[in-house]
Enzyme design. Structure first.
Site, PDB file in Angstrom:
ATOM      1  N   ASP A  26       0.586  -0.854   0.047  1.00 19.48           N
ATOM      2  CA  ASP A  26       0.385  -0.189   0.302  1.00 19.48           C
ATOM      3  C   ASP A  26       0.983   1.696   0.076  1.00 19.48           C
ATOM      4  O   ASP A  26       1.927   1.257   0.050  1.00 19.48           O
ATOM      5  CB  ASP A  26      -1.131  -0.099   0.681  1.00 19.48           C
ATOM      6  N   HIS A  43       2.715   3.793  -9.107  1.00 18.97           N
ATOM      7  CA  HIS A  43       2.334   2.623  -9.511  1.00 18.97           C
ATOM      8  C   HIS A  43       3.920   1.953  -9.862  1.00 18.97           C
ATOM      9  O   HIS A  43       4.391   0.320  -9.748  1.00 18.97           O
ATOM     10  CB  HIS A  43       1.175   1.444 -10.179  1.00 18.97           C
ATOM     11  N   LEU A 137      11.393 -20.789  -5.464  1.00 16.17           N
ATOM     12  CA  LEU A 137      10.035 -19.569  -4.258  1.00 16.17           C
ATOM     13  C   LEU A 137       8.765 -19.730  -5.384  1.00 16.17           C
ATOM     14  O   LEU A 137       8.562 -19.693  -7.080  1.00 16.17           O
ATOM     15  CB  LEU A 137      10.474 -17.848  -5.321  1.00 16.17           C
TER      16      LEU A 137
HETATM   17  C1  IPE Z   1      -5.737  -2.844  -0.641  1.00 14.10           C
HETATM   18  O1  IPE Z   1      -4.999  -1.717  -0.492  1.00 14.10           O
HETATM   19  C2  IPE Z   1      -5.040  -3.453  -1.973  1.00 14.10           C
HETATM   20  C3  IPE Z   1      -4.105  -3.326  -2.282  1.00 14.10           C
HETATM   21  C4  IPE Z   1      -2.719  -3.115  -1.890  1.00 14.10           C
HETATM   22  C5  IPE Z   1      -3.833  -4.103  -4.112  1.00 14.10           C
HETATM   23  P1  IPE Z   1      -5.676  -0.786  -0.877  1.00 14.10           P
HETATM   24  O2  IPE Z   1      -5.759   0.306  -0.339  1.00 14.10           O
HETATM   25  O3  IPE Z   1      -7.417  -0.731  -1.874  1.00 14.10           O
HETATM   26  O4  IPE Z   1      -7.319  -0.237   0.417  1.00 14.10           O
HETATM   27  P2  IPE Z   1      -8.351   0.219   1.636  1.00 14.10           P
HETATM   28  O5  IPE Z   1      -8.900   1.105   0.464  1.00 14.10           O
HETATM   29  O6  IPE Z   1      -6.918   1.878   1.871  1.00 14.10           O
HETATM   30  O7  IPE Z   1      -8.579   0.033   2.836  1.00 14.10           O
HETATM   31  C1  IPE Z   2      -1.108   0.335  -3.071  1.00 18.33           C
HETATM   32  O1  IPE Z   2      -1.669   1.972  -3.214  1.00 18.33           O
HETATM   33  C2  IPE Z   2      -1.526  -0.395  -5.128  1.00 18.33           C
HETATM   34  C3  IPE Z   2      -2.685  -0.280  -5.294  1.00 18.33           C
HETATM   35  C4  IPE Z   2      -3.974  -0.296  -3.856  1.00 18.33           C
HETATM   36  C5  IPE Z   2      -3.402  -0.971  -6.191  1.00 18.33           C
HETATM   37  P1  IPE Z   2      -2.959   2.590  -3.351  1.00 18.33           P
HETATM   38  O2  IPE Z   2      -2.621   3.129  -5.028  1.00 18.33           O
HETATM   39  O3  IPE Z   2      -3.976   2.540  -2.349  1.00 18.33           O
HETATM   40  O4  IPE Z   2      -1.790   3.581  -3.123  1.00 18.33           O
HETATM   41  P2  IPE Z   2      -2.713   4.933  -1.436  1.00 18.33           P
HETATM   42  O5  IPE Z   2      -3.566   4.364  -0.578  1.00 18.33           O
HETATM   43  O6  IPE Z   2      -3.476   5.912  -2.403  1.00 18.33           O
HETATM   44  O7  IPE Z   2      -1.362   5.228  -1.120  1.00 18.33           O
HETATM   45 MG    MG Z   3      -4.172   2.577  -0.616  1.00 21.74          MG
END
Ligand code: IPE
Ligand code: IPE
Ligand code: MG
Length: 257
Positions: A26, A43, A137
């Protein structure tokens, strides 16, 4: 692995390692926002972090690595971001196909990939087939994954199998846990021992709720693109300090029962 990490690496390798490490990656968006970049740049930087953590996991000797890449709820994001994520996945799979094989990495997917763009499905299936015999892995990419969805699909599969068997007593009897487990996406993988979430959020966001029943949870404020080998080693040191009991007493914990 950087020179500064070598001693820590040796120390970690001597201790008990998780059989299954899972990461909720995240913070890509926040990482980009802090740099006044577009979310997609976050990303992309996240994909580089994926490479680093795969390499580090192999070096450390972790057998199974699950990475939460796209949740069943992430479809709520703007279409442009969703498309960019799948384009990035396609680019990554094309670019990495050979190096996965060279490194002995077997790709698996957890999640309903039938909802993915055709190109992503094709590339995933091809890579899964081409790497299926490798065993250095297991890289379990969780794409369009959600625990609740996984459970519903597992129950549906279980009921269908029982009906095919045609055993009336079995159709209406309570399932055993292993019967549920066999129908989850993670069938055949060990339970999660260590679950890491980056970027400061302390929630599971529908990730591996059943497989994490006795996982050790590790939260860090580091955003995913900045999560590297030294951060992973830090998490493993913390993991090795924990006492796992699995509901029993300390002495029994060593057996994992
Ligand atoms: C969880 O992260 C999903 C992934 C890392 C793929 P999100 O950013 O979607 O989760 P919330 O919305 O903060 O709970
Ligand atoms: C995690 O990073 C990646 C995915 C959920 C695809 P986020 O896109 O959720 O990043 P934040 O939470 O907005 O910083
Ligand atoms: Mg996120």
């Amino acid at each position: 692995m950087g020179a500064g990490n070598d001693t820590i690496l040796l120390k970690v390798k001597k201790g008990e390692l998780p059989s299954h490490l899972a990461i909720i990656m995240d913070g890509n968006g926040r990482w980009a926002a802090r740099r006044k970049l577009l979310r997609v740049e976050g990303h992309k930087a996240g994909a580089t972090a994926v490479d680093k953590i795969i390499q580090a996991s192999i070096q450390i000797g972790i057998p199974v690595l699950s990475l939460y890449a796209f949740s069943t709820e992430n479809w709520k994001r703007p279409e442009t971001e969703v498309n960019a994520l799948f384009e990035l996945l396609n680019f990554y799979l094309k670019r990495k196909a050979k190096s996965l094989i060279k490194n002995g990495i077997s790709l698996r997917v957890s999640g309903d990939i039938s909802k993915l763009p055709l190109k992503s499905r094709k590339l995933l299936n091809e890579t899964i087939t081409n790497t299926s015999s490798l065993n250095k892995l297991i890289l379990n990419l969780c794409i369009n994954y959600g625990s609740r969805d996984e459970l519903l699909i597992a129950v549906e599969k279980l009921i269908k199998k029982r009906i095919v068997l045609g055993d009336i007593k079995k159709i209406s009897s309570l399932p055993e846990w292993n019967e549920i487990e066999e129908n989850l996406y993670t069938n055949g993988l060990p339970d999660i021992d260590l679950l890491i979430r980056t970027a400061g959020e302390k929630r599971l966001s529908n990730f591996m709720l059943l497989q994490s029943a006795y996982a050790e949870l590790y939260f860090t404020d580091i955003e995913w693109p900045d999560f590297g080998e030294s951060e992973l080693l830090k998490a493993l040191i913390e993991y090795q300090r924990r006492t796992r009991k699995f509901g029993g007493l300390v002495e029994e914990s060593k057996t994992g029962k």
